[in-house]
Design an enzyme around this catalytic site. Structure first.
Site, mmCIF file in Angstrom:
data_model
loop_
_atom_site.group_PDB
_atom_site.id
_atom_site.type_symbol
_atom_site.label_atom_id
_atom_site.label_comp_id
_atom_site.label_asym_id
_atom_site.label_seq_id
_atom_site.Cartn_x
_atom_site.Cartn_y
_atom_site.Cartn_z
ATOM 1 N N ASP A 241 0.825 -1.210 0.000
ATOM 2 C CA ASP A 241 0.000 0.000 0.000
ATOM 3 C C ASP A 241 0.860 1.262 0.000
ATOM 4 O O ASP A 241 0.498 2.272 -0.606
ATOM 5 C CB ASP A 241 -0.917 0.007 1.223
ATOM 6 C CG ASP A 241 -2.065 -0.986 1.095
ATOM 7 O OD1 ASP A 241 -2.251 -1.543 -0.008
ATOM 8 O OD2 ASP A 241 -2.764 -1.212 2.097
ATOM 9 N N VAL B 119 -10.710 6.797 2.373
ATOM 10 C CA VAL B 119 -9.968 5.623 1.905
ATOM 11 C C VAL B 119 -8.857 5.240 2.883
ATOM 12 O O VAL B 119 -8.462 4.073 2.971
ATOM 13 C CB VAL B 119 -9.403 5.857 0.488
ATOM 14 C CG1 VAL B 119 -8.252 6.844 0.494
ATOM 15 C CG2 VAL B 119 -8.979 4.550 -0.165
ATOM 16 N N THR C 79 -8.944 2.843 7.116
ATOM 17 C CA THR C 79 -8.540 1.509 7.572
ATOM 18 C C THR C 79 -7.049 1.435 7.895
ATOM 19 O O THR C 79 -6.522 0.344 8.131
ATOM 20 C CB THR C 79 -8.878 0.450 6.509
ATOM 21 O OG1 THR C 79 -8.398 0.879 5.233
ATOM 22 C CG2 THR C 79 -10.375 0.217 6.436
ATOM 23 N N ALA C 80 -6.376 2.585 7.908
ATOM 24 C CA ALA C 80 -4.949 2.618 8.238
ATOM 25 C C ALA C 80 -4.774 2.995 9.722
ATOM 26 O O ALA C 80 -5.398 2.401 10.590
ATOM 27 C CB ALA C 80 -4.222 3.574 7.305
ATOM 28 N N TYR C 81 -3.949 3.970 10.015
ATOM 29 C CA TYR C 81 -3.677 4.378 11.397
ATOM 30 C C TYR C 81 -4.972 4.745 12.129
ATOM 31 O O TYR C 81 -5.154 4.464 13.314
ATOM 32 C CB TYR C 81 -2.696 5.547 11.381
ATOM 33 C CG TYR C 81 -2.057 5.913 12.700
ATOM 34 C CD1 TYR C 81 -2.219 5.146 13.847
ATOM 35 C CD2 TYR C 81 -1.251 7.051 12.786
ATOM 36 C CE1 TYR C 81 -1.613 5.502 15.038
ATOM 37 C CE2 TYR C 81 -0.638 7.411 13.972
ATOM 38 C CZ TYR C 81 -0.826 6.628 15.098
ATOM 39 O OH TYR C 81 -0.223 6.985 16.274
ATOM 40 N N ASN C 82 -5.899 5.367 11.403
ATOM 41 C CA ASN C 82 -7.176 5.758 11.976
ATOM 42 C C ASN C 82 -7.887 4.571 12.623
ATOM 43 O O ASN C 82 -8.398 4.661 13.741
ATOM 44 C CB ASN C 82 -8.051 6.366 10.880
ATOM 45 C CG ASN C 82 -9.468 6.647 11.337
ATOM 46 O OD1 ASN C 82 -9.718 7.590 12.073
ATOM 47 N ND2 ASN C 82 -10.409 5.821 10.889
ATOM 48 N N MET C 83 -7.927 3.442 11.934
ATOM 49 C CA MET C 83 -8.579 2.254 12.469
ATOM 50 C C MET C 83 -7.833 1.727 13.693
ATOM 51 O O MET C 83 -8.450 1.283 14.664
ATOM 52 C CB MET C 83 -8.673 1.177 11.392
ATOM 53 C CG MET C 83 -9.389 -0.089 11.830
ATOM 54 S SD MET C 83 -9.601 -1.274 10.488
ATOM 55 C CE MET C 83 -7.892 -1.779 10.209
ATOM 56 N N SER C 84 -6.492 1.779 13.649
ATOM 57 C CA SER C 84 -5.700 1.313 14.788
ATOM 58 C C SER C 84 -5.970 2.140 16.034
ATOM 59 O O SER C 84 -5.830 1.643 17.158
ATOM 60 C CB SER C 84 -4.211 1.372 14.448
ATOM 61 O OG SER C 84 -3.901 0.511 13.373
ATOM 62 N N GLN D 233 5.155 9.768 5.030
ATOM 63 C CA GLN D 233 6.221 9.989 4.049
ATOM 64 C C GLN D 233 6.858 11.367 4.142
ATOM 65 O O GLN D 233 8.028 11.531 3.826
ATOM 66 C CB GLN D 233 5.664 9.743 2.640
ATOM 67 C CG GLN D 233 5.171 8.314 2.444
ATOM 68 C CD GLN D 233 4.552 8.062 1.082
ATOM 69 O OE1 GLN D 233 4.306 8.984 0.298
ATOM 70 N NE2 GLN D 233 4.277 6.800 0.780
#
EC number: 2.7.1.23
Length: 293
Positions: A75, A187, A190-195, A248
């Protein structure tokens, strides 16, 4: 999703951007051979090519010949490419040679089959909303960035707490005291937000999320905002705070008076299989429904 696209017609070239990893080399060679077998010349982006030992092409050179690009990696590789192409009329196919692969739709073993489908016009285009990030300092200097997944405003050192004032459309509404705050695109939910226990949002929704990270107060909760809103943040504590865009780009908040985030006018174009189902991906990646868990 959008259908009835024309990018597959008379396709002679394909841009190829690969993760710089030795494990990618045999996969990249296989992808190149599959493309050549269909009469498509692979043009490998300079950094990837120099690492893997192929003929290099700059991204500008590639875009002069084609708007069809392949991201080969995880990703992170796709996110970096999508950010570079956010103001270009380019289309990205993600091939998953990484680990989690929420965004990359096609496995290397599936590429030959998918390419034939693609050349018959059997695919869809998904166009998720990106985020515009605006960093301002007191003298009027402005730095603008595009975020695919998220903007994280976080303490720079583990030994201190961040204290961050938040504003909606320039009006004060909250203070986050803890590890920081995440501003996530749909979109990127489901990355850091979900964690951080933020909500999972369908990736084509025109909303964005504001989620506290390990808040010092149990009353702080994630917030979902519509596209009309501008969320702004200021460091009001004594701790050093960093702004991290998609993992990044990193900025020292001390150099800026505020950072603002809103939904960007720019979108990215992701090529998907016709059979792609976002909720199937969630079930598979999060193991929903397995053993009743």
């Amino acid at each position: 999703m959008e259908s009835k696209n024309k990018i597959h017609e008379n396709l002679k070239f394909a841009g190829l951007i690969a993760k710089k990893s030795e494990e990618i080399r045999p996969v990249a060679e296989e992808i190149r051979e599959i493309l050549k077998a269909q009469g498509i010349e692979p043009l490998m982006q300079q950094d990837s090519a120099e690492f893997l030992g192929f003929k290099p092409h700059t991204l500008a050179e590639i875009l002069k010949k084609t708007n069809f690009l392949i991201s080969l990696g995880g990703d992170g590789t796709l996110i970096g490419l999508a950010r570079l192409l956010s103001d270009k009329n380019a289309f990205i196919l993600g091939i998953n040679a990484g680990t989690l692969g929420f965004l990359t739709d096609v496995q290397p073993s599936e590429f030959a089959k998918f390419l034939k489908e693609f050349l018959r016009g059997e695919y869809e285009i998904e166009r998720p909303f990106l985020l515009e990030v605006i960093l301002e300092n007191g003298s009027g200097k402005i730095v603008r960035k595009t975020a695919f997944n998220d903007v994280v405003i976080t303490r720079s050192h583990i030994s201190s707490m961040a204290k961050i004032d938040a504003f909606l459309n320039r009006k004060y509404f909250n203070t986050y005291y803890g590890d920081g705050v995440i501003v996530s695109s749909a979109v990127g939910s489901t990355a850091y937000n979900m964690s951080a226990n933020g909500s999972i949002v369908y990736p084509l929704c025109d909303v964005f999320c504001v989620t506290p990270i390990c808040s010092h107060s149990l009353t702080q909760r994630p917030l979902i905002l519509p596209k009309e809103y501008l969320a702004s943040f200021k460091n009001v504590g004594s701790s050093e705070v960093s702004v991290v865009v998609d993992g990044q780009d990193v900025f020292d908040m001390a150099e800026f008076s505020s950072v603002s985030v809103k939904i960007s006018h720019a979108k990215t174009n992701l090529i998907k299989r016709r059979s792609y189902d976002y909720f199937d991906v969630l079930k598979a990646k999060l193991r929903w429904g397995h053993g009743g868990c």
